[in-house]
Design a protein around this motif. Structure first.
Motif, short mmCIF file in Angstrom:
data_model
loop_
_atom_site.label_atom_id
_atom_site.label_comp_id
_atom_site.label_asym_id
_atom_site.label_seq_id
_atom_site.Cartn_x
_atom_site.Cartn_y
_atom_site.Cartn_z
N ARG A 197 -14.47 -12.40 -16.20
CA ARG A 197 -14.11 -10.99 -16.09
C ARG A 197 -14.54 -10.49 -14.72
NH1 ARG A 197 -13.45 -6.53 -20.31
NH2 ARG A 197 -15.15 -5.15 -19.80
N THR A 198 -13.69 -9.72 -14.10
CA THR A 198 -13.94 -9.27 -12.74
C THR A 198 -13.89 -7.76 -12.65
OG1 THR A 198 -12.87 -11.24 -11.90
CG2 THR A 198 -13.13 -9.44 -10.37
N CYS A 199 -14.78 -7.20 -11.86
CA CYS A 199 -14.73 -5.77 -11.57
C CYS A 199 -13.45 -5.51 -10.78
CB CYS A 199 -15.96 -5.36 -10.76
SG CYS A 199 -15.90 -3.65 -10.19
N ASP A 200 -12.68 -4.52 -11.18
CA ASP A 200 -11.45 -4.21 -10.44
C ASP A 200 -11.66 -3.03 -9.49
OD1 ASP A 200 -11.66 -2.18 -12.29
OD2 ASP A 200 -9.63 -2.38 -13.06
N GLN A 201 -12.92 -2.68 -9.27
CA GLN A 201 -13.27 -1.59 -8.36
C GLN A 201 -14.18 -2.06 -7.23
OE1 GLN A 201 -11.99 1.57 -8.71
NE2 GLN A 201 -10.78 0.67 -10.35
N LEU A 202 -14.04 -3.32 -6.82
CA LEU A 202 -14.90 -3.87 -5.76
C LEU A 202 -14.66 -3.12 -4.45
CD1 LEU A 202 -14.58 -7.70 -6.41
CD2 LEU A 202 -16.57 -6.25 -6.85
N ARG A 203 -15.75 -2.95 -3.71
CA ARG A 203 -15.70 -2.31 -2.41
C ARG A 203 -16.52 -3.14 -1.43
NH1 ARG A 203 -13.29 1.99 -1.33
NH2 ARG A 203 -13.62 3.03 0.62
N CYS A 204 -16.06 -3.25 -0.21
CA CYS A 204 -16.76 -4.02 0.81
C CYS A 204 -17.71 -3.09 1.57
CB CYS A 204 -15.77 -4.65 1.77
SG CYS A 204 -16.56 -5.61 3.07
N THR A 205 -18.98 -3.47 1.64
CA THR A 205 -19.95 -2.66 2.37
C THR A 205 -19.90 -2.93 3.88
OG1 THR A 205 -21.72 -4.28 2.03
CG2 THR A 205 -21.52 -2.51 0.40
N ALA A 206 -19.20 -3.97 4.29
CA ALA A 206 -19.07 -4.28 5.72
C ALA A 206 -17.98 -3.42 6.38
CB ALA A 206 -18.80 -5.75 5.94
N CYS A 207 -16.80 -3.36 5.76
CA CYS A 207 -15.69 -2.61 6.36
C CYS A 207 -15.39 -1.30 5.61
CB CYS A 207 -14.43 -3.46 6.43
SG CYS A 207 -13.72 -3.92 4.83
N ASP A 208 -16.09 -1.07 4.49
CA ASP A 208 -15.92 0.13 3.66
C ASP A 208 -14.49 0.26 3.14
OD1 ASP A 208 -17.00 2.31 2.31
OD2 ASP A 208 -16.28 3.71 3.84
N PHE A 209 -13.89 -0.89 2.82
CA PHE A 209 -12.54 -0.92 2.26
C PHE A 209 -12.60 -1.35 0.81
CE2 PHE A 209 -9.53 0.08 5.40
CZ PHE A 209 -8.26 -0.23 4.96
N ARG A 210 -11.67 -0.89 0.01
CA ARG A 210 -11.54 -1.36 -1.36
C ARG A 210 -11.03 -2.79 -1.32
NH1 ARG A 210 -7.50 -1.51 -5.26
NH2 ARG A 210 -8.31 -1.29 -7.36
N VAL A 211 -11.57 -3.64 -2.19
CA VAL A 211 -11.12 -5.03 -2.27
C VAL A 211 -9.89 -5.09 -3.17
CG1 VAL A 211 -11.73 -7.38 -2.97
CG2 VAL A 211 -13.47 -5.90 -1.93
N SER A 212 -8.79 -5.58 -2.62
CA SER A 212 -7.55 -5.72 -3.40
C SER A 212 -7.56 -7.09 -4.06
CB SER A 212 -6.33 -5.61 -2.49
OG SER A 212 -6.28 -4.34 -1.90
N LEU A 213 -6.95 -7.18 -5.24
CA LEU A 213 -6.83 -8.47 -5.90
C LEU A 213 -5.41 -8.66 -6.38
CD1 LEU A 213 -7.04 -8.15 -9.37
CD2 LEU A 213 -9.21 -7.28 -8.58
N PHE A 214 -4.97 -9.91 -6.29
CA PHE A 214 -3.59 -10.26 -6.63
C PHE A 214 -3.59 -11.47 -7.55
CE2 PHE A 214 -3.89 -8.50 -2.36
CZ PHE A 214 -3.06 -7.39 -2.47
N ASN A 215 -3.21 -11.23 -8.79
CA ASN A 215 -3.16 -12.31 -9.79
C ASN A 215 -2.04 -13.29 -9.49
OD1 ASN A 215 -5.30 -11.41 -11.44
ND2 ASN A 215 -3.96 -9.87 -12.33
N ASP A 216 -2.30 -14.56 -9.73
CA ASP A 216 -1.33 -15.65 -9.55
C ASP A 216 -0.90 -15.87 -8.11
OD1 ASP A 216 -1.37 -16.27 -12.30
OD2 ASP A 216 0.10 -14.71 -12.72
N TYR A 217 -1.82 -15.58 -7.17
CA TYR A 217 -1.57 -15.84 -5.75
C TYR A 217 -2.82 -16.41 -5.10
CZ TYR A 217 2.82 -13.27 -5.75
OH TYR A 217 4.10 -12.87 -6.00
N VAL A 218 -2.62 -17.15 -4.01
CA VAL A 218 -3.71 -17.58 -3.12
C VAL A 218 -3.28 -17.22 -1.70
CG1 VAL A 218 -4.55 -19.47 -4.59
CG2 VAL A 218 -2.77 -19.94 -2.90
N TRP A 219 -4.25 -17.18 -0.80
CA TRP A 219 -3.94 -16.89 0.60
C TRP A 219 -3.56 -18.18 1.33
CZ3 TRP A 219 -2.97 -12.13 1.07
CH2 TRP A 219 -3.71 -11.17 0.41
#
Length: 83
Positions: free
Chosen positions: A1-23
């Protein structure tokens, strides 16, 4: 289970997540810096992979294929953005 409200403290951006994809392997810092959070631009380097999940903020990205504790990755500065 993953938090869907992750935030980056380095760039202060919301972390986006995409199911069924890789970079794609060619992703780099400038790609995310210039294209986050516009999905239409990010799709250029997303590869469909069932069961995987791609995460990204403006300064970090990860492709996850199996259950992984993201807190163990020292270079990630992602925290729960509070629900």
């Amino acid at each position: 289970r993953t938090c869907d409200q992750l935030r980056c403290t380095a760039c202060d951006f919301r972390v986006s997540l995409f199911n069924d994809y890789v970079w794609d392997q060619s992703c780099d810092y400038l790609f995310f810096r210039n294209n986050m959070p516009e999905l239409s631009k990010l799709r250029a380097k997303m590869i469909k992979k069932k069961g995987a999940r791609a995460y990204a903020c403006q300064c970090s990205w990860r492709s996850i294929n199996e259950l992984t504790d993201l807190q163990t990755e020292q270079q990630l500065r992602w925290v729960c953005g509070k629900h």
